[in-house]
Design a protein around this motif. Structure first.
Motif, mmCIF file in Angstrom:
data_model
loop_
_atom_site.group_PDB
_atom_site.id
_atom_site.type_symbol
_atom_site.label_atom_id
_atom_site.label_comp_id
_atom_site.label_asym_id
_atom_site.label_seq_id
_atom_site.Cartn_x
_atom_site.Cartn_y
_atom_site.Cartn_z
ATOM 1 N N LEU A 37 41.638 25.568 90.962
ATOM 2 C CA LEU A 37 40.202 24.963 91.124
ATOM 3 C C LEU A 37 39.704 25.357 92.509
ATOM 4 C CD1 LEU A 37 40.922 21.326 89.889
ATOM 5 C CD2 LEU A 37 39.456 23.230 88.717
ATOM 6 N N ALA A 38 38.237 25.492 92.466
ATOM 7 C CA ALA A 38 37.759 25.883 93.683
ATOM 8 C C ALA A 38 37.727 25.141 94.697
ATOM 9 C CB ALA A 38 36.395 26.627 93.294
ATOM 10 N N ASP A 39 37.960 23.927 94.856
ATOM 11 C CA ASP A 39 38.240 23.183 95.885
ATOM 12 C C ASP A 39 39.380 22.870 96.354
ATOM 13 O OD1 ASP A 39 38.894 21.460 93.884
ATOM 14 O OD2 ASP A 39 38.027 19.616 94.477
ATOM 15 N N GLN A 40 40.335 23.496 95.750
ATOM 16 C CA GLN A 40 41.842 23.302 96.221
ATOM 17 C C GLN A 40 41.981 24.588 97.179
ATOM 18 O OE1 GLN A 40 44.054 23.305 92.695
ATOM 19 N NE2 GLN A 40 43.756 20.939 92.315
ATOM 20 N N ALA A 41 42.771 24.504 98.303
ATOM 21 C CA ALA A 41 43.291 25.121 99.368
ATOM 22 C C ALA A 41 44.417 26.108 98.928
ATOM 23 C CB ALA A 41 43.475 24.546 100.544
ATOM 24 N N TRP A 152 35.633 26.320 88.655
ATOM 25 C CA TRP A 152 34.797 25.173 89.259
ATOM 26 C C TRP A 152 35.110 23.888 88.097
ATOM 27 C CZ3 TRP A 152 33.993 29.502 91.642
ATOM 28 C CH2 TRP A 152 33.453 29.016 92.996
ATOM 29 N N MET A 153 35.470 24.261 86.940
ATOM 30 C CA MET A 153 35.777 23.412 85.614
ATOM 31 C C MET A 153 37.128 23.510 85.241
ATOM 32 S SD MET A 153 32.068 23.946 83.624
ATOM 33 C CE MET A 153 32.427 22.378 82.396
ATOM 34 N N ALA A 154 37.793 22.388 85.159
ATOM 35 C CA ALA A 154 39.059 22.357 84.511
ATOM 36 C C ALA A 154 38.986 22.516 82.993
ATOM 37 C CB ALA A 154 39.726 21.198 85.136
ATOM 38 N N ASP A 155 40.264 22.773 82.398
ATOM 39 C CA ASP A 155 40.079 22.712 80.904
ATOM 40 C C ASP A 155 39.888 21.463 80.479
ATOM 41 O OD1 ASP A 155 40.711 25.322 80.955
ATOM 42 O OD2 ASP A 155 43.045 25.060 80.669
ATOM 43 N N SER A 201 29.204 20.525 92.229
ATOM 44 C CA SER A 201 29.917 19.431 92.755
ATOM 45 C C SER A 201 30.280 18.665 91.518
ATOM 46 C CB SER A 201 29.227 18.712 93.864
ATOM 47 O OG SER A 201 28.866 19.485 95.127
ATOM 48 N N ALA A 202 29.210 18.157 90.640
ATOM 49 C CA ALA A 202 29.437 17.355 89.569
ATOM 50 C C ALA A 202 30.678 17.921 88.504
ATOM 51 C CB ALA A 202 28.178 17.422 88.885
ATOM 52 N N GLY A 368 29.193 17.914 99.382
ATOM 53 C CA GLY A 368 29.517 18.793 98.293
ATOM 54 C C GLY A 368 30.843 19.301 98.616
ATOM 55 N N ALA A 369 31.452 20.405 97.827
ATOM 56 C CA ALA A 369 32.818 20.691 97.937
ATOM 57 C C ALA A 369 32.857 21.753 99.062
ATOM 58 C CB ALA A 369 33.415 21.126 96.677
ATOM 59 N N PRO A 370 34.072 22.032 99.648
ATOM 60 C CA PRO A 370 34.088 22.984 100.604
ATOM 61 C C PRO A 370 34.716 24.542 99.937
ATOM 62 C CG PRO A 370 36.398 21.956 100.350
ATOM 63 C CD PRO A 370 35.178 21.200 99.403
ATOM 64 N N TYR A 371 34.778 25.323 100.935
ATOM 65 C CA TYR A 371 35.298 26.807 100.418
ATOM 66 C C TYR A 371 34.140 27.620 99.706
ATOM 67 C CZ TYR A 371 39.545 23.976 101.216
ATOM 68 O OH TYR A 371 40.342 22.895 101.814
ATOM 69 N N LEU A 372 33.000 27.293 99.989
ATOM 70 C CA LEU A 372 31.733 28.057 99.272
ATOM 71 C C LEU A 372 30.817 28.657 100.375
ATOM 72 C CD1 LEU A 372 30.949 29.069 96.209
ATOM 73 C CD2 LEU A 372 29.139 26.929 96.481
ATOM 74 N N PRO A 373 30.353 29.915 100.171
ATOM 75 C CA PRO A 373 29.305 30.269 101.632
ATOM 76 C C PRO A 373 28.237 29.558 101.228
ATOM 77 C CG PRO A 373 30.547 32.248 100.213
ATOM 78 C CD PRO A 373 30.890 31.122 99.394
ATOM 79 N N LEU A 374 27.684 29.152 102.176
ATOM 80 C CA LEU A 374 26.191 28.332 102.237
ATOM 81 C C LEU A 374 25.663 28.692 103.528
ATOM 82 C CD1 LEU A 374 27.682 24.853 101.523
ATOM 83 C CD2 LEU A 374 26.484 26.436 99.975
ATOM 84 N N GLY A 375 24.413 28.800 103.514
ATOM 85 C CA GLY A 375 23.540 28.991 104.543
ATOM 86 C C GLY A 375 23.150 27.682 105.748
#
Length: 414
Positions: A37-41, A152-155, A201-202, A368-375
């Motif tokens: 999942l994208a929010d997991q390190a 970003w979406m689990a099964d 995030s949702a 929101g969730a971490p680990y995503l490039p934001l400005g």
């Protein structure tokens, strides 16, 4: 990208989630989870580098528009010829401090102003998925690489659009994979951009098992075009609808708001404590403000009357409250608002836990969730104006990580 495995590494690779090597001796990239999942390190290491020698570790991904994003940092291998990104400090590159996920959020687009761009992951079968190529370069030659998949979406997560004509609400309902239990649920409210809020995030919250109603309250079909005279009762209707859904525990509904949405979150939490059992505020405002984008009226109404421009009461708030703010927010004084809300909760002698997290150097982008490039700026979708949001990408990332971790803990603790 073609990976050429080295026979001596095959045994080691079988024990790891991801491992590949190029044609330079024993240099290899290893990762504990190549698909997560994208929010997991994840935990990346590079091995087989000559001890004490410099090496460049980079990452590349392609966004939904087909644009390539790239990040890279230089490290010095330790005495064993290893670079462990969880502990190694880069000597230069796209991020500067020790951060095992630094390459993930510090990517820059191949063109345009990175401060006003956001990485939006591509869709695969209607679900957002990022494929991140991680590579190692020495003396100008790429010597090892591997590819990570970020989901970003689990099964089992499903989505359902809500319409005013059918549901008396406008929004998106995101449900986790069904089971026999009843779970905390989230009423998600966005900010001045309007529309259906924070879909990424949702779906990530739903991937953790929490049903989410991402509710639009203006600038969407069936609701006002502007943030003007929005009834708090409409937000309460969203909470009631959410509480009735299968798998939702009606006694554990949490409202999460960002920016202008924090005013809405506080107002619905204070006026309808029987519906709301926890409140999370990202870049909060503590006072009801004027309409937007034309500031010539009231943003909110209650029982048909405008909500005046005064501090929002909190003595009716039920459940835990978390507020996250940056010290360098350039849009409004979210730091002072977060601290004020906590003082008012203290003064109201509310026994439920409440906490303000103020991150030094962060700006307005703290929700929101971490680990995503934001400005650190944006071209506002309603006005077309450039808005400076404040902070740095590194500080904003710290705020996102802290806020997301504490939000998941709040939900799990209900």
């Amino acid at each position: 990208m073609v990976n050429r495995s080295i026979p001596l590494l095959i045994g080691a690779c079988l024990l790891l989630a991801g491992c590949s090597s190029g044609g330079s001796g024993h240099v290899a990239v290893t990762v504990d989870r190549a698909d997560a999942l994208a929010d997991q390190a994840v935990h990346l290491k590079v091995t087989g580098v000559p001890a004490g020698k410099p090496v460049q570790i980079g990452a590349e991904a392609v966004d939904r528009k087909g644009k390539k994003w790239h990040g890279e940092a230089t490290f010095t291998a330790d005495g064993r010829g290893t670079v462990d990104l969880d502990h190694a400090k880069p000597s230069g590159g796209s991020y500067q401090a020790v951060d095992g996920m630094g390459l993930f959020w510090s990517l820059d687009p191949e063109d345009g102003d990175p401060d006003v761009q956001v990485f939006v992951p591509p869709l695969e079968n209607g679900r957002p998925v990022e494929h991140l190529d991680v590579f190692v370069t020495r003396k100008g030659k790429r010597v090892a690489a591997t590819t990570l998949t970020r989901r970003w979406m689990a099964d089992g997560v499903t989505t359902k659009a809500l319409t005013m004509a059918r549901d008396k609400l406008t929004g998106l309902y995101i449900a986790p994979k069904p089971d026999a239990g009843k779970h905390p649920a989230v009423l998600l409210l966005g900010g001045s951009e309007g529309g259906v809020p924070a879909t990424l995030s949702a779906v990530q919250l739903a991937s953790h098992g929490y049903p989410v109603l991402a509710l639009a309250y203006f600038h969407a079909p069936g609701v006002p075009d502007e943030l003007r005279n929005i009834p708090i009762e409409y937000l309460a209707s969203g909470a009631r609808w959410l509480a009735r859904q299968p798998g939702v525990d009606p006694g554990r509904v949490v409202v999460i708001g960002t920016s202008y949405g924090t005013e809405a979150a506080l107002l619905v939490a204070d006026h309808f404590p029987e519906l709301i059992h926890g409140t999370v505020l990202f870049a909060p405002g503590a006072t009801a403000t004027s309409s937007y984008p034309r500031p010539d009226g009231y943003a909110w109404t209650y029982q048909g009357k405008p909500v005046e421009f005064v501090p929002i009461p909190v003595d009716g708030v039920n459940g835990p409250v978390l507020a996250v703010a940056g010290s360098d927010d350039l849009l409004w004084e979210s730091r002072l608002s977060a601290q004020r809300i906590m003082r008012e909760l203290d003064d109201a002698h509310l026994r439920d836990p409440h906490e303000a997290v103020v991150v030094q150097g962060a700006g307005h982008v703290v929700g929101g969730a971490p680990y995503l490039p934001l400005g650190t700026a944006e071209i506002h979708p309603l006005t077309g104006e450039r808005m400076e949001l404040g902070g740095t990408r590194a500080a904003d990332e710290s705020a996102l990580l802290q806020g997301w971790t504490k939000t998941l803990a709040l939900l799990a603790g209900l």
